[in-house]
Design an enzyme around this catalytic site. Sequence first.
Site, mmCIF file in Angstrom:
data_model
loop_
_atom_site.group_PDB
_atom_site.id
_atom_site.type_symbol
_atom_site.label_atom_id
_atom_site.label_comp_id
_atom_site.label_asym_id
_atom_site.label_seq_id
_atom_site.Cartn_x
_atom_site.Cartn_y
_atom_site.Cartn_z
ATOM 1 N N ASP A 289 0.728 -1.213 -0.030
ATOM 2 C CA ASP A 289 0.044 0.039 0.053
ATOM 3 C C ASP A 289 0.962 1.245 -0.150
ATOM 4 O O ASP A 289 2.170 1.341 -0.169
ATOM 5 C CB ASP A 289 -0.932 -0.058 1.231
ATOM 6 C CG ASP A 289 -2.236 0.728 0.974
ATOM 7 O OD1 ASP A 289 -2.613 1.169 -0.292
ATOM 8 O OD2 ASP A 289 -2.993 0.764 1.943
ATOM 9 N N HIS A 290 0.205 2.449 0.290
ATOM 10 C CA HIS A 290 0.687 3.820 0.141
ATOM 11 C C HIS A 290 2.316 3.663 0.476
ATOM 12 O O HIS A 290 2.782 3.228 1.730
ATOM 13 C CB HIS A 290 0.019 4.669 1.126
ATOM 14 C CG HIS A 290 -1.319 4.848 0.656
ATOM 15 N ND1 HIS A 290 -1.905 5.974 -0.134
ATOM 16 C CD2 HIS A 290 -2.453 4.067 1.144
ATOM 17 C CE1 HIS A 290 -3.031 5.645 -0.297
ATOM 18 N NE2 HIS A 290 -3.405 4.764 0.393
ATOM 19 N N GLU B 181 -4.565 7.100 7.665
ATOM 20 C CA GLU B 181 -4.634 5.306 7.941
ATOM 21 C C GLU B 181 -3.143 5.093 8.102
ATOM 22 O O GLU B 181 -2.184 5.390 6.945
ATOM 23 C CB GLU B 181 -5.160 4.859 6.546
ATOM 24 C CG GLU B 181 -5.017 3.492 6.368
ATOM 25 C CD GLU B 181 -5.549 2.855 4.851
ATOM 26 O OE1 GLU B 181 -6.580 1.985 4.944
ATOM 27 O OE2 GLU B 181 -5.060 3.025 3.928
ATOM 28 N N HIS C 30 -9.976 8.014 3.589
ATOM 29 C CA HIS C 30 -9.900 6.917 4.535
ATOM 30 C C HIS C 30 -10.665 6.867 5.877
ATOM 31 O O HIS C 30 -10.754 8.158 6.147
ATOM 32 C CB HIS C 30 -8.536 6.562 4.903
ATOM 33 C CG HIS C 30 -7.467 6.328 3.904
ATOM 34 N ND1 HIS C 30 -6.265 7.000 3.634
ATOM 35 C CD2 HIS C 30 -7.569 5.464 2.989
ATOM 36 C CE1 HIS C 30 -5.623 6.308 2.693
ATOM 37 N NE2 HIS C 30 -6.236 5.351 1.932
ATOM 38 N N GLY C 31 -11.309 5.860 6.200
ATOM 39 C CA GLY C 31 -11.873 5.879 7.233
ATOM 40 C C GLY C 31 -13.565 5.832 7.024
ATOM 41 O O GLY C 31 -13.936 5.704 5.944
ATOM 42 N N HIS D 55 -9.668 4.166 -3.678
ATOM 43 C CA HIS D 55 -9.042 4.142 -2.392
ATOM 44 C C HIS D 55 -10.172 4.472 -1.388
ATOM 45 O O HIS D 55 -11.086 5.254 -1.558
ATOM 46 C CB HIS D 55 -7.858 5.081 -2.015
ATOM 47 C CG HIS D 55 -6.601 4.424 -2.484
ATOM 48 N ND1 HIS D 55 -5.642 4.017 -1.693
ATOM 49 C CD2 HIS D 55 -6.313 3.738 -3.643
ATOM 50 C CE1 HIS D 55 -4.695 3.428 -2.342
ATOM 51 N NE2 HIS D 55 -4.743 3.242 -3.589
ATOM 52 N N ASN E 103 -9.830 -0.528 -2.086
ATOM 53 C CA ASN E 103 -9.308 -0.806 -0.908
ATOM 54 C C ASN E 103 -10.256 -0.726 0.190
ATOM 55 O O ASN E 103 -11.165 -0.170 0.322
ATOM 56 C CB ASN E 103 -8.164 0.315 -0.696
ATOM 57 C CG ASN E 103 -6.923 0.368 -1.326
ATOM 58 O OD1 ASN E 103 -7.194 -0.461 -2.448
ATOM 59 N ND2 ASN E 103 -5.855 0.935 -1.014
ATOM 60 N N ASP F 3 -10.108 -1.196 4.460
ATOM 61 C CA ASP F 3 -9.113 -1.549 5.523
ATOM 62 C C ASP F 3 -10.071 -1.341 6.885
ATOM 63 O O ASP F 3 -10.480 -2.333 7.855
ATOM 64 C CB ASP F 3 -8.201 -0.430 5.681
ATOM 65 C CG ASP F 3 -7.200 -0.692 6.896
ATOM 66 O OD1 ASP F 3 -7.180 -1.772 7.601
ATOM 67 O OD2 ASP F 3 -6.392 0.021 7.360
ATOM 68 N N THR F 4 -10.720 -0.142 7.182
ATOM 69 C CA THR F 4 -11.312 0.286 8.229
ATOM 70 C C THR F 4 -12.552 -0.563 8.518
ATOM 71 O O THR F 4 -12.683 -1.004 9.824
ATOM 72 C CB THR F 4 -11.927 1.537 8.208
ATOM 73 O OG1 THR F 4 -11.052 2.666 7.791
ATOM 74 C CG2 THR F 4 -12.724 2.117 9.560
#
Length: 400
Positions: free
Chosen positions: A149-150, A222, A267-268, A306, A328, A330-331
């Site tokens: 990732d990033h 993130e 993100h989130g 993302h 993507n 994740d959260t």
Amino acid sequence: FLALGAAGAVGAVATALKTSRHAVSRTRVVRQAAAVAEKTFTKMPASVKPGVVTGRALVDLLDYAKEKGFAIPGVNIVGTNSINACMEAAAKAGGPIMVTFSKGGGQFIAGKAADNTDDAASIAGTVAGALHVRQVAKLYGVPVILHTDHCQKAWLPWFDGLLEASEEHFQKHGEPLFSSHMLDLSEEPLEENIAICKKYLERMAKINLLLEMELGITGGEEDGVDNSDVDSSRLYTQPEEVWQVYEALSSVPNGNFTVAAAFGNVHGVYAPGNVSLKPEILHNTQKYIKEKLGCESDKPVKFVFHGGSGSSQEDIQYAIKAGVIKMNIDTDTQWAFWDGMNQYQKKNVDYLQAQIGNPEGPEKPNKKYYDPRMAMRAGEESMAARLVKAMEDLNCVDVL
């Protein structure tokens, strides 16, 4: 002496039988692994097989996703439990999966107490995680993309370490250790972002590694990347910028790439109304580049999405129609893993207060309840269930 000799003979026979059983067992394992490796998919391109997908097979897989209108979940992981949950979900849904390592996730795999001077632990942990995936991925019978990732400019030593690992793997096995890597130089001037990405793609192309690059900025925070206070105008990429990237990276021989073009991504998870996604930017960009190229394809660019956690189904579907081939997440999966463990604790709370003693009696042992595998397995199951839902949202079900 006769008795001793007989006993010795019996022992020899027993040893021989034991050795024979072990040999049979090993042969069975080898045959099972070979059977999995030979498995083919009825819907996928012929180059795509179970296990880690790289090079031509990866490009074929992403092109197929764009053509058929589905996107692959790119899931951030932090250890073998979350890695296995990804592949379990993919097997249940009948689709490919992308296992994604962050710099912090790699360090966590190596151990937070490990020496991380010059990103040593982050590199070692990411490589260790990749080797785990390579050992077990075929057993799940699904295509797996190994991705990172990033990586911002200050983290390039981590990126370099991973490229060295892939170059070494390529020399030994004819393919890179990883499938793809992401460079996130979106905070740098556009010209510098493109120049550095092109330089790395030239190196990566020699070992069939795909590059994901970012344009514009993904908001929020993130895993050490904090863009929560960025100017909102930088959350939206312009078609002309994507064309500059496409033109530069397409000139690299054997170079393959995807573009994380910002269209309001954050993100989130946030309350409704706090995030304004504009996937029409992707549609406009595809149209712009098609006109520039004079090509027949309506979707010449492979886009990635993302900040997918918490996004509406409507926005996800519209983005996929614009050529998004990976989203993507994740959260939401972090929460799912935690919630699974938390629910396990709540369900078995009376058996988790001491090693001995529970509602069944003061001398009853509780080992089978506090065995760490029990709570972690509950987390895996919960995360896998959430990922199956994500794959449904991404049309990534029964596509093998």
